[in-house]
Design an enzyme around this catalytic site. Structure first.
Site, PDB file in Angstrom:
ATOM      1  N   GLY A   1       0.720  -1.150   0.000  1.00 40.51           N
ATOM      2  CA  GLY A   1      -0.018  -0.119  -0.042  1.00 40.51           C
ATOM      3  C   GLY A   1       0.798   1.229   0.078  1.00 40.51           C
ATOM      4  N   LEU A   2       0.237   2.218   0.722  1.00 39.31           N
ATOM      5  CA  LEU A   2       1.018   3.631   0.480  1.00 39.31           C
ATOM      6  C   LEU A   2       1.315   4.199  -0.622  1.00 39.31           C
ATOM      7  CD1 LEU A   2       3.350   3.111   3.813  1.00 39.31           C
ATOM      8  CD2 LEU A   2       1.289   4.707   3.651  1.00 39.31           C
ATOM      9  N   CYS A   3       0.500   4.087  -1.622  1.00 35.68           N
ATOM     10  CA  CYS A   3       0.621   4.369  -2.908  1.00 35.68           C
ATOM     11  C   CYS A   3      -0.545   5.253  -3.245  1.00 35.68           C
ATOM     12  CB  CYS A   3       1.176   3.572  -3.904  1.00 35.68           C
ATOM     13  SG  CYS A   3       0.344   2.045  -3.767  1.00 35.68           S
ATOM     14  N   GLY A   4      -0.999   6.140  -2.615  1.00 39.26           N
ATOM     15  CA  GLY A   4      -2.175   7.177  -3.013  1.00 39.26           C
ATOM     16  C   GLY A   4      -3.187   6.148  -3.390  1.00 39.26           C
TER      17      GLY A   4
ATOM     18  N   PHE B   1      -3.788   4.259  -5.927  1.00 41.66           N
ATOM     19  CA  PHE B   1      -3.426   3.456  -7.025  1.00 41.66           C
ATOM     20  C   PHE B   1      -4.214   2.202  -6.903  1.00 41.66           C
ATOM     21  CE2 PHE B   1      -0.740  -0.252  -8.258  1.00 41.66           C
ATOM     22  CZ  PHE B   1      -0.419   0.076  -9.529  1.00 41.66           C
TER      23      PHE B   1
END
Lengths: 293, 134
Positions: free
Chosen positions: A89-92, A94
């Site tokens: 995760g941690l990709c907006g 996406f």
């Protein structure tokens, strides 16, 4: 009113977070460059493949013996959705935007009374779709162990898909992934891979009137070319996804770093104000104490 | 003096060769085939083997391909390889891994047709190895 020590702690923790997001942004930037090169170097192959396939497809079009991978099963009752997302995760937005596109698609199909089967490639998409479409998910491919996406991964997924197709498990397969446009723009895309979509391949090259010969026959070639095309399309989707993921993470982390910076600024101001207020208060206490005497 | 023609060899992960060449020898499914400029359009399946590219400067580039397709058109030739490696980067271990994989595929193959295809592949890979050893 928080005490001065509380404020100091808060500032320190936001600073630590900012360091992490900054580091993640830089890592994503470095990985993005690699992923982008990989995605770009895979493009010529996919383009040539499209061209070759379009030429062949045109010559067998309408023939009753055309392979099922090209012509379809003549039905569209059972749909297979191959949803490619990231492992982390941690990709907006996406992962969620790919999952949303797939979910909307699945719901629309279900509303039409079609059967939907889902193969998830990547943990995040699986997590997102599991809540609502648990029953439809037939397989989950985990690529967490893979450091870089190789052709063999795509080939593995393609084998599963083709096996299912040969067993009559579905009629239409659609691939969901995010097309990499730029660092700030990744477009969630749905692409039909079975039956093969050859309409977008553009002009079929003119052979100058010469007769094209095939070794062995056209149909044997198509029979081995089409399954490979499925693998190539999945491979391309995975590479585009990898580049998109890093791009999305980079901009998400850039935002996070900027937000953390803003928060630090505000908290520092609050800290300084309450420190000054405290000093003023103490001074007033001393002065008014002295005056009372 | 042969007329040069454009030739490209692409693998899924990279473009291995692109440029004008004098002749290309490819391991087609029905035997080796040399393609010169003006060859009639043909599309053929490749078996695992060595592609020899003659650049016309007295030098030849040798590349190992593991199956794929060759597409010869009046405007040039394209090889879509399943996997391709320049021979200089090819080690015995790499071939051995391929042979090992093919052997496993052969053992796992179900049905006569699949078994035949797998065993053919295995033989072809062994041939490549013996060619390279010399």
């Amino acid at each position: 009113m928080p005490s001065l020590k509380d404020l100091r702690n808060r500032i320190a923790s936001v600073k630590a977070t900012q360091k992490i997001t900054k580091a993640m942004q830089m890592v994503a930037a470095a990985k993005l460059r690699r992923a982008q090169t990989a995605a770009e170097s895979a493009r010529p192959y996919a383009e040539r493949m499209d061209k070759v396939l379009a030429g062949l497809a045109a010559s067998v079009a309408g023939s009753p013996t055309a392979p099922r991978l090209l012509a379809g099963t003549g039905d569209d009752k059972v749909h297979l959705l191959i949803v490619c997302t990231a492992e982390r995760g941690l990709c907006g937005a996406f992962n969620s935007s790919i999952a949303r596109l797939a979910r909307d698609h699945a719901n629309a199909l279900l509303a039409q009374g079609k059967t939907v089967k889902i193969i998830c490639v990547g943990k995040k998409g699986y997590d997102a779709l599991r809540r609502q479409l648990e029953k439809q998910i037939i397989e989950f491919v985990d690529l967490r162990a893979a450091r870089t996406i190789g052709y063999e991964h795509a080939d593995g997924v393609a084998k599963t898909v083709l096996k299912l197709f040969d067993e009559g498990g579905f009629d239409v397969a659609t691939l969901f992934y995010s097309r990499f446009r730029s660092v700030i723009a990744q477009i969630p895309t749905a692409q039909r891979i079975i039956p093969a979509d050859v309409s977008g391949a553009g002009e079929v090259a003119d052979t100058g009137g010469a007769v094209y010969s095939y070794e062995p026959g056209e149909e044997e070639i198509l029979a081995s070319l089409l399954p490979q095309n499925v693998a190539v399309q999945i491979y391309r989707a995975l590479l585009e996804n990898a580049a998109s993921e890093q791009g999305a993470r980079m901009s998400a982390m850039d935002n996070a770093t900027r937000n953390a910076g803003e928060m630090i600024k505000k908290q520092t101001q609050l800290y300084n104000r309450s420190r000054q207020a405290m000093i003023t208060k103490e001074l007033i206490e001393i002065i008014s104490g002295a005056e009372a005497l | 003096m042969a007329t040069p023609f454009p030739f490209e060899l692409v693998a899924p992960d990279r473009l291995l060769f692109s440029g004008n060449v004098d002749a290309v020898i490819v391991p087609a499914i029905d035997g080796e085939m040399t393609v010169l400029a003006g060859h009639s359009p043909v599309m053929t399946v490749l078996k695992p083997g060595i592609v020899i590219v003659d650049e016309g400067k007295g030098t030849a580039v040798r590349l190992f391909v593991r199956g794929g397709f060759a597409d010869v058109r009046p405007d040039g030739m394209t090889i879509l390889a399943e996997q391709a490696v320049p021979v200089e980067e090819l080690h015995d271990e790499l071939i051995d891994i391929q042979i090992e994989n093919a052997r496993k595929a052969y053992e796992d193959a179900q049905g006569d047709a699949a078994k035949m295809a797998a065993s053919e592949r295995l033989t072809q890979l062994r041939e490549v190895k013996s060619v390279l050893a010399n």
